[in-house]
Design a protein around this motif. Sequence first.
Motif, PDB file in Angstrom:
ATOM      1  N   TYR A  33      47.906 -21.589 -16.827  1.00 41.42           N
ATOM      2  CA  TYR A  33      48.370 -20.542 -15.925  1.00 41.42           C
ATOM      3  C   TYR A  33      49.183 -19.496 -16.689  1.00 41.42           C
ATOM      4  O   TYR A  33      49.003 -18.288 -16.491  1.00 41.42           O
ATOM      5  CB  TYR A  33      49.220 -21.169 -14.822  1.00 41.42           C
ATOM      6  N   ALA A  34      50.070 -19.968 -17.559  1.00 42.51           N
ATOM      7  CA  ALA A  34      50.906 -19.044 -18.318  1.00 42.51           C
ATOM      8  C   ALA A  34      50.069 -18.210 -19.288  1.00 42.51           C
ATOM      9  O   ALA A  34      50.298 -17.000 -19.444  1.00 42.51           O
ATOM     10  CB  ALA A  34      51.981 -19.816 -19.078  1.00 42.51           C
ATOM     11  N   PHE A  35      49.089 -18.843 -19.917  1.00 37.34           N
ATOM     12  CA  PHE A  35      48.296 -18.148 -20.941  1.00 37.34           C
ATOM     13  C   PHE A  35      47.341 -17.131 -20.333  1.00 37.34           C
ATOM     14  O   PHE A  35      47.165 -16.036 -20.870  1.00 37.34           O
ATOM     15  CB  PHE A  35      47.517 -19.172 -21.771  1.00 37.34           C
ATOM     16  N   PHE A  36      46.714 -17.485 -19.210  1.00 42.90           N
ATOM     17  CA  PHE A  36      45.680 -16.623 -18.642  1.00 42.90           C
ATOM     18  C   PHE A  36      46.184 -15.702 -17.533  1.00 42.90           C
ATOM     19  O   PHE A  36      45.494 -14.751 -17.175  1.00 42.90           O
ATOM     20  CB  PHE A  36      44.523 -17.466 -18.102  1.00 42.90           C
ATOM     21  N   LEU A  37      47.370 -15.953 -16.957  1.00 43.28           N
ATOM     22  CA  LEU A  37      47.854 -15.129 -15.860  1.00 43.28           C
ATOM     23  C   LEU A  37      49.221 -14.497 -16.130  1.00 43.28           C
ATOM     24  O   LEU A  37      49.387 -13.284 -16.012  1.00 43.28           O
ATOM     25  CB  LEU A  37      47.906 -15.947 -14.566  1.00 43.28           C
TER      26      LEU A  37
ATOM     27  N   PHE B 211      49.852 -10.505 -17.433  1.00 46.43           N
ATOM     28  CA  PHE B 211      50.578  -9.583 -16.555  1.00 46.43           C
ATOM     29  C   PHE B 211      51.683  -8.866 -17.313  1.00 46.43           C
ATOM     30  O   PHE B 211      51.795  -7.633 -17.250  1.00 46.43           O
ATOM     31  CB  PHE B 211      51.172 -10.338 -15.368  1.00 46.43           C
ATOM     32  N   PHE B 212      52.523  -9.618 -18.023  1.00 49.47           N
ATOM     33  CA  PHE B 212      53.617  -8.981 -18.760  1.00 49.47           C
ATOM     34  C   PHE B 212      53.086  -8.122 -19.914  1.00 49.47           C
ATOM     35  O   PHE B 212      53.669  -7.081 -20.242  1.00 49.47           O
ATOM     36  CB  PHE B 212      54.591 -10.037 -19.281  1.00 49.47           C
ATOM     37  N   ARG B 213      51.965  -8.543 -20.475  1.00 42.70           N
ATOM     38  CA  ARG B 213      51.351  -7.726 -21.524  1.00 42.70           C
ATOM     39  C   ARG B 213      50.857  -6.405 -20.938  1.00 42.70           C
ATOM     40  O   ARG B 213      51.018  -5.328 -21.536  1.00 42.70           O
ATOM     41  CB  ARG B 213      50.178  -8.500 -22.143  1.00 42.70           C
ATOM     42  N   GLY B 214      50.253  -6.479 -19.738  1.00 48.33           N
ATOM     43  CA  GLY B 214      49.797  -5.265 -19.080  1.00 48.33           C
ATOM     44  C   GLY B 214      50.944  -4.337 -18.732  1.00 48.33           C
ATOM     45  O   GLY B 214      50.830  -3.103 -18.887  1.00 48.33           O
ATOM     46  N   PHE B 215      52.052  -4.903 -18.270  1.00 47.29           N
ATOM     47  CA  PHE B 215      53.220  -4.066 -17.961  1.00 47.29           C
ATOM     48  C   PHE B 215      53.759  -3.414 -19.236  1.00 47.29           C
ATOM     49  O   PHE B 215      54.147  -2.237 -19.225  1.00 47.29           O
ATOM     50  CB  PHE B 215      54.309  -4.911 -17.304  1.00 47.29           C
ATOM     51  N   TRP B 216      53.773  -4.153 -20.341  1.00 48.26           N
ATOM     52  CA  TRP B 216      54.235  -3.597 -21.616  1.00 48.26           C
ATOM     53  C   TRP B 216      53.321  -2.458 -22.075  1.00 48.26           C
ATOM     54  O   TRP B 216      53.788  -1.408 -22.532  1.00 48.26           O
ATOM     55  CB  TRP B 216      54.279  -4.701 -22.668  1.00 48.26           C
TER      56      TRP B 216
ATOM     57  N   LEU C 276      44.438   3.333 -21.824  1.00 45.53           N
ATOM     58  CA  LEU C 276      44.803   1.997 -21.354  1.00 45.53           C
ATOM     59  C   LEU C 276      46.209   1.967 -20.767  1.00 45.53           C
ATOM     60  O   LEU C 276      46.478   1.203 -19.840  1.00 45.53           O
ATOM     61  CB  LEU C 276      44.688   0.990 -22.506  1.00 45.53           C
ATOM     62  N   GLY C 277      47.110   2.775 -21.286  1.00 43.58           N
ATOM     63  CA  GLY C 277      48.470   2.807 -20.752  1.00 43.58           C
ATOM     64  C   GLY C 277      48.493   3.285 -19.311  1.00 43.58           C
ATOM     65  O   GLY C 277      49.140   2.696 -18.444  1.00 43.58           O
TER      66      GLY C 277
ATOM     67  N   MET D  71      48.469   1.959 -13.214  1.00 37.39           N
ATOM     68  CA  MET D  71      47.805   1.853 -11.911  1.00 37.39           C
ATOM     69  C   MET D  71      47.585   0.401 -11.521  1.00 37.39           C
ATOM     70  O   MET D  71      47.679   0.031 -10.340  1.00 37.39           O
ATOM     71  CB  MET D  71      46.477   2.617 -11.943  1.00 37.39           C
ATOM     72  N   ALA D  72      47.300  -0.459 -12.505  1.00 40.42           N
ATOM     73  CA  ALA D  72      47.110  -1.879 -12.218  1.00 40.42           C
ATOM     74  C   ALA D  72      48.413  -2.522 -11.737  1.00 40.42           C
ATOM     75  O   ALA D  72      48.401  -3.370 -10.833  1.00 40.42           O
ATOM     76  CB  ALA D  72      46.591  -2.598 -13.465  1.00 40.42           C
ATOM     77  N   VAL D  73      49.536  -2.118 -12.321  1.00 39.88           N
ATOM     78  CA  VAL D  73      50.833  -2.626 -11.862  1.00 39.88           C
ATOM     79  C   VAL D  73      51.100  -2.176 -10.427  1.00 39.88           C
ATOM     80  O   VAL D  73      51.602  -2.939  -9.596  1.00 39.88           O
ATOM     81  CB  VAL D  73      51.957  -2.159 -12.812  1.00 39.88           C
ATOM     82  N   PHE D  74      50.749  -0.931 -10.122  1.00 37.47           N
ATOM     83  CA  PHE D  74      50.893  -0.416  -8.750  1.00 37.47           C
ATOM     84  C   PHE D  74      50.076  -1.265  -7.776  1.00 37.47           C
ATOM     85  O   PHE D  74      50.562  -1.646  -6.699  1.00 37.47           O
ATOM     86  CB  PHE D  74      50.432   1.047  -8.711  1.00 37.47           C
TER      87      PHE D  74
END
Length: 363
Positions: A28-32, A36-41, A334-335, A340-343
């Motif tokens: 769960y931590a590796f795939f989700l 998520f935190f990588r996407g926010f970064w 990508l940024g 938009m994905a975070v939104f």
Amino acid sequence: MQEPKAARKQLSQTQAAWLLLSPFLLTYAFFLVYPFFRGFWISLHDWNLLAVAFNPDAKEFIGLRNYERVMWGRNIEWGFVSTFWQGLGVLGLAASVYLRRVGRLSRFNAIALGVVSLLLVVLPGFHPGEGGRWYDRRFWPTVGNTLLFVGLAVPGVTISALLLAAALNKETRAMGVLRTLFFLSQVLSVTVVTLIWQIMFSPRQGLIANITETFGGTPVNWLTNEQFAMAAIVIATVWWSLGIAMILFLAGLQDISKEIYEAAALDNAKGPKAFWYVTLPNLQRTITLVVVLQIILHFQVFGQSHLMTQGGPNDTTQVLVRYIYQTGFRDSELGRASAMAVFLFVIMGTFSVIQFILGREGK
């Protein structure tokens, strides 16, 4: 001597529990969690997908500027400019206050309705003033298309599945066969579903066109007509999504005691009256679950828009996930796509919290 042994035994059980849970937690931590935190970064950077692929140092930290570029603009003003949506929000606010005062809504339900209504009043009111413009002119119309799709598909699936479940709530072999047939659409892939409905909506050989011609009408090209394209996607989605909702409603219906219907029959509550005064009140939690799950699911719509209409005509069926996909992988921004994905995550997370609170409130 008994207490240390008990403590060691309890510690051993705790360790065993963590050991058994660790494979799931790590997965769960590796795939989700990490993505998520990588996407926010990534959303905090000017991150060109192709440039960073060849040079990892090509990215630049820009903070919240991607969110500003996506959601804001120059000389943005607020006012009552969207009569329908803002009027609907005002009516929702009035309804939440009235229904709470007469005791028809719980405190949380009244607050939830009030918050949603307030958003309908506030968000559509932002618009560019004189000489102003949105930085991303396609984002908010795309959000509007997604909200329209959700607003049409969720009630369509919920009402259709509820009526279908009520009609099939009989323990006979024929009803069992019909349940299976209606559930089969759920197991099809989005590619198969869209192919079926592209044929159905075809103005030359489609079933709908043939029926229209039989009654003397002129066939409509649903998928290229701005007035019908979104309706076509909604119809295909409702047909595809009926299965799970129907099963959930069947489970809820079978959980209602027959004694309640027998008592209602003594008060002449039969047929539609029994459905209105007995079935619906006892299905309140199931209806809430189905609605929230459908909202979360349909906010992620992608395949129907991408395969049936390619977001057209004139962006009338462009939805948020497809726009994120195009921004990230076609335009290599990508940024901005991550912002938009975070939104979108915030929207779905909000409805998940509502589901959790409603579930606790109903206990």
